[in-house]
Design an enzyme around this catalytic site. Structure first.
Site, PDB file in Angstrom:
ATOM      1  CE  LYS A 183      10.983 -12.475  -8.727  1.00 24.40           C
ATOM      2  NZ  LYS A 183       9.747 -12.424  -7.902  1.00 24.40           N
TER       3      LYS A 183
ATOM      4  CD  GLU B 130      11.488  -4.936   7.767  1.00 23.16           C
ATOM      5  OE1 GLU B 130      11.843  -6.005   7.246  1.00 23.16           O
ATOM      6  OE2 GLU B 130      11.608  -3.838   7.202  1.00 23.16           O
TER       7      GLU B 130
HETATM    8  P1  NAD Z   1      11.483 -10.340  -0.205  1.00 24.76           P
HETATM    9  O1  NAD Z   1      12.944 -10.321   0.048  1.00 24.76           O
HETATM   10  O2  NAD Z   1      10.679 -11.452   0.341  1.00 24.76           O
HETATM   11  O3  NAD Z   1      11.193 -10.361  -1.781  1.00 24.76           O
HETATM   12  C1  NAD Z   1      11.723  -9.358  -2.621  1.00 24.76           C
HETATM   13  C2  NAD Z   1      11.917  -9.936  -4.001  1.00 24.76           C
HETATM   14  O4  NAD Z   1      12.930 -10.929  -3.954  1.00 24.76           O
HETATM   15  C3  NAD Z   1      10.685 -10.613  -4.583  1.00 24.76           C
HETATM   16  O5  NAD Z   1      10.602 -10.274  -5.951  1.00 24.76           O
HETATM   17  C4  NAD Z   1      10.996 -12.085  -4.395  1.00 24.76           C
HETATM   18  O6  NAD Z   1      10.345 -12.935  -5.309  1.00 24.76           O
HETATM   19  C5  NAD Z   1      12.489 -12.103  -4.611  1.00 24.76           C
HETATM   20  N1  NAD Z   1      13.229 -13.226  -4.025  1.00 24.76           N
HETATM   21  C6  NAD Z   1      12.958 -13.911  -2.885  1.00 24.76           C
HETATM   22  N2  NAD Z   1      13.909 -14.853  -2.673  1.00 24.76           N
HETATM   23  C7  NAD Z   1      14.798 -14.764  -3.702  1.00 24.76           C
HETATM   24  C8  NAD Z   1      15.998 -15.444  -4.028  1.00 24.76           C
HETATM   25  N3  NAD Z   1      16.483 -16.434  -3.273  1.00 24.76           N
HETATM   26  N4  NAD Z   1      16.662 -15.076  -5.154  1.00 24.76           N
HETATM   27  C9  NAD Z   1      16.192 -14.067  -5.932  1.00 24.76           C
HETATM   28  N5  NAD Z   1      15.054 -13.389  -5.668  1.00 24.76           N
HETATM   29  C10 NAD Z   1      14.369 -13.723  -4.552  1.00 24.76           C
HETATM   30  O7  NAD Z   1      10.943  -8.935   0.274  1.00 24.76           O
HETATM   31  P2  NAD Z   1       9.433  -8.411   0.246  1.00 24.76           P
HETATM   32  O8  NAD Z   1       8.648  -9.156   1.259  1.00 24.76           O
HETATM   33  O9  NAD Z   1       8.955  -8.371  -1.158  1.00 24.76           O
HETATM   34  O10 NAD Z   1       9.642  -6.896   0.709  1.00 24.76           O
HETATM   35  C11 NAD Z   1       9.645  -6.511   2.053  1.00 24.76           C
HETATM   36  C12 NAD Z   1      11.065  -6.276   2.534  1.00 24.76           C
HETATM   37  O11 NAD Z   1      11.706  -5.327   1.676  1.00 24.76           O
HETATM   38  C13 NAD Z   1      11.130  -5.658   3.918  1.00 24.76           C
HETATM   39  O12 NAD Z   1      12.169  -6.257   4.647  1.00 24.76           O
HETATM   40  C14 NAD Z   1      11.460  -4.181   3.645  1.00 24.76           C
HETATM   41  O13 NAD Z   1      12.076  -3.519   4.709  1.00 24.76           O
HETATM   42  C15 NAD Z   1      12.344  -4.323   2.457  1.00 24.76           C
HETATM   43  N6  NAD Z   1      12.372  -3.073   1.702  1.00 24.76           N
HETATM   44  C16 NAD Z   1      13.514  -2.315   1.724  1.00 24.76           C
HETATM   45  C17 NAD Z   1      13.560  -1.108   1.040  1.00 24.76           C
HETATM   46  C18 NAD Z   1      14.795  -0.253   1.031  1.00 24.76           C
HETATM   47  O14 NAD Z   1      14.853   0.685   0.235  1.00 24.76           O
HETATM   48  N7  NAD Z   1      15.775  -0.514   1.875  1.00 24.76           N
HETATM   49  C19 NAD Z   1      12.438  -0.681   0.324  1.00 24.76           C
HETATM   50  C20 NAD Z   1      11.302  -1.489   0.337  1.00 24.76           C
HETATM   51  C21 NAD Z   1      11.276  -2.690   1.012  1.00 24.76           C
END
Ligand code: NAD
Length: 486
Positions: A175, A387
């Protein structure tokens, strides 16, 4: 508008319900993306389950490694098309996409082929009455892996999961983020073109909460969940995975510190720190948002960073001179600008930027924000703790090594930290003291796929990279055979 369908059981699913995806650089819609409902997610999981029992389930590790190598070569041959898709989704500058991000995604696929090829055999002999027992550790696929991915490095982060999961013989339902659906679909199409059997790699698009993401991670047919994204989403995913229970790999948020010692190579530290703040418009989990500078060089260092911020060139993502792209979405832009306003309200001294970036047409409705630097706030200020995920950082002064390590560690996150110093003994001491999954010294974002990567504290659970990835995507089995003494 370009249609972006789901990919289930080796076939593209007619679009049905969907949503508009906007070009972050212009704010204009540029794709119509399918929104998978619970039934389609169920069909994808069923296709993945069926594929485990098909020819894929009978492949040898060597056959899977050969597939990954074919896939990498195919991706390379299609680099320009992948770059175009990634830019259409994210507005990233073409130079970085062409020279760094997509090549790194391809390198990941190759690296995990090599890591799987070199996976060590584990065998232990145990003395027992009348002979010995030979314990061999065998790897078995976990089964159906649910992968939920973010938008900031869409294809690159996907390959960190898809490549080792396939190397270990699993099947997958991905997804991707609703903001970056294109390259996941391309990956599935390319995998099929390289001979991956139908149902091994499925892509369901859609949103997260109460939508495709949640349907996937709470589906009982998913055997393990691998997630990269925000910490709060990671908590929700872990709760969903508790039913079963299923293993989770969580790569989450950060609030990464950079420690700049007076004995650093100042020019290199300024250039490296600027890159670590502004690359990808600050939308990298490893981005630096807290900078601690030793007092004697604070003014010079801050002046250098301000100059670097002002030298960035926002503009057409497809123009080679562009070095700053937009935020991913209107919502993300508002979040970043809201936190910029918080910094001002908290009394920050604004060294650079601080607001929205006004752009000429056709980019005037895009999601642009100014590269921003602040100083003067205590470590307890919201902007120093939360963040932002934008092109910004707060700079503060320190006087003592122990003090700065303690301040860098005073965070609920622990993903990455950077140290700039020419004293190797200091680098060792500080590197050992930092509570962080990765510590870079005199460099930033250098990654070797064999090294473990992940977060301390609220930055994640588990590690990706090398043998750690193989372990997550494998069930380890001990085959213990008694051999009587001759
Ligand atoms: P997000 O958590 O909003 O979304 C990530 C994914 O999760 C998306 O595909 C979204 O549709 C899905 N999602 C959201 N709610 C969900 C739920 N309840 N159940 C299942 N799936 C769900 O994150 P984002 O805004 O896409 O990415 C930014 C964040 O990711 C930042 O906090 C960043 O630090 C983190 N990040 C971490 C790493 C790492 O390696 N640690 C790498 C990249 C990004």
């Amino acid at each position: 508008m370009e249609p972006v369908p789901c990919f289930v059981g080796g076939a593209e699913v007619p679009l049905g319900a969907g949503f508009d995806k906007h070009d972050p650089a212009t704010g204009q819609p540029n794709a119509r993306v399918a929104e998978a409902d619970a039934d389609l997610v169920d069909a994808a999981v069923s296709a993945a389950r069926a594929a485990l029992r098909g020819p894929w389930g009978r492949t040898t590790p060597d056959q899977r490694i050969a597939f990954l190598e074919r896939l990498a070569a195919h991706m390379e041959a299609n680099l320009a098309a992948i770059v175009a898709a990634e830019i259409a989704d994210t507005g990233k500058p073409v130079t970085v996409t062409t020279n760094i991000e997509i090549p790194r995604a391809i390198a990941n696929v190759r690296a995990f082929a090599a890591i799987a090829r070199q996976a060590p055999e584990e065998t232990y002999e145990t003395k027992v009455a009348g002979g010995k027992a030979r314990n061999r550790v065998l790897r078995h696929p976990v089964g159906v892996i649910g992968i939920v991915a973010p938008w900031n490095l869409p294809l690159l982060l996907l390959t960190w999961k898809v490549a080792p999961a396939l190397a270990c013989g699993n099947t997958i339902v991905v997804k991707p983020s609703e903001h970056s659906p294109r390259t996941a679909l391309m990956l599935a199409r390319m995998a099929k073109a390289c001979g991956l059997p139908d149902g091994v790699l499925n892509v369901v698009h859609g949103h997260g909460t109460s939508a495709a993401g949640q349907f996937l991670v709470s589906h009982p047919g998913v055997d393990a969940v691998s997630f990269t994204g925000e910490t709060r989403t990671g908590e929700a995913i872990m709760r969903a995975a508790a039913a079963g229970p299923r293993p989770v790999s969580l790569e989450l948020g950060g609030k990464n510190p950079a420690l700049i010692f007076a004995d650093c190579d100042l020019d290199a530290a300024i250039a490296g720190t600027a890159r670590s703040m502004f690359d990808n418009c600050g939308q990298v989990c490893l981005t630096t948002e807290r900078v601690f500078v030793e007092r004697p060089i604070f003014e010079r260092f801050a002046a250098g960073l301000v100059a670097a911020a002002k030298a960035l060139k926002p503009g057409d993502p497809r123009a080679p001179e562009t070095t700053l792209g937009p935020a991913i979405s209107a919502v993300q832009r508002e979040k970043v600008l809201g936190l910029y306003a918080t910094a001002k309200a908290e009394g920050a001294q604004v060294l650079a930027g601080g607001g929205a970036l006004e752009m000429p047409a056709p980019f005037s409705h895009g999601y642009w924000v100014e590269p921003t630097l602040w100083a003067g706030l205590p470590d307890t200020a919201e902007i120093c703790r939360r963040e932002v995920f934008g092109p910004c950082a707060h700079l503060s002064v320190f006087d003592d090594e122990d003090e700065v390590v303690a301040r860098a560690n005073a965070s609920e996150f622990g993903l990455a930290a950077t140290v700039w110093s020419t004293d190797p003994a200091r680098v060792e001491r500080v590197g050992a003291g930092l509570e962080s999954g990765t510590v870079w010294a005199n460099c930033w974002r250098v990654r070797d796929e064999r090294a473990p990567f992940g977060g301390f504290k609220r930055s994640g659970i588990g590690r990706e990279g090398g043998a750690r990835s193989l372990d997550f995507y494998s069930e380890l089995k001990t085959l213990c055979v008694f051999e009587p003494a001759a």
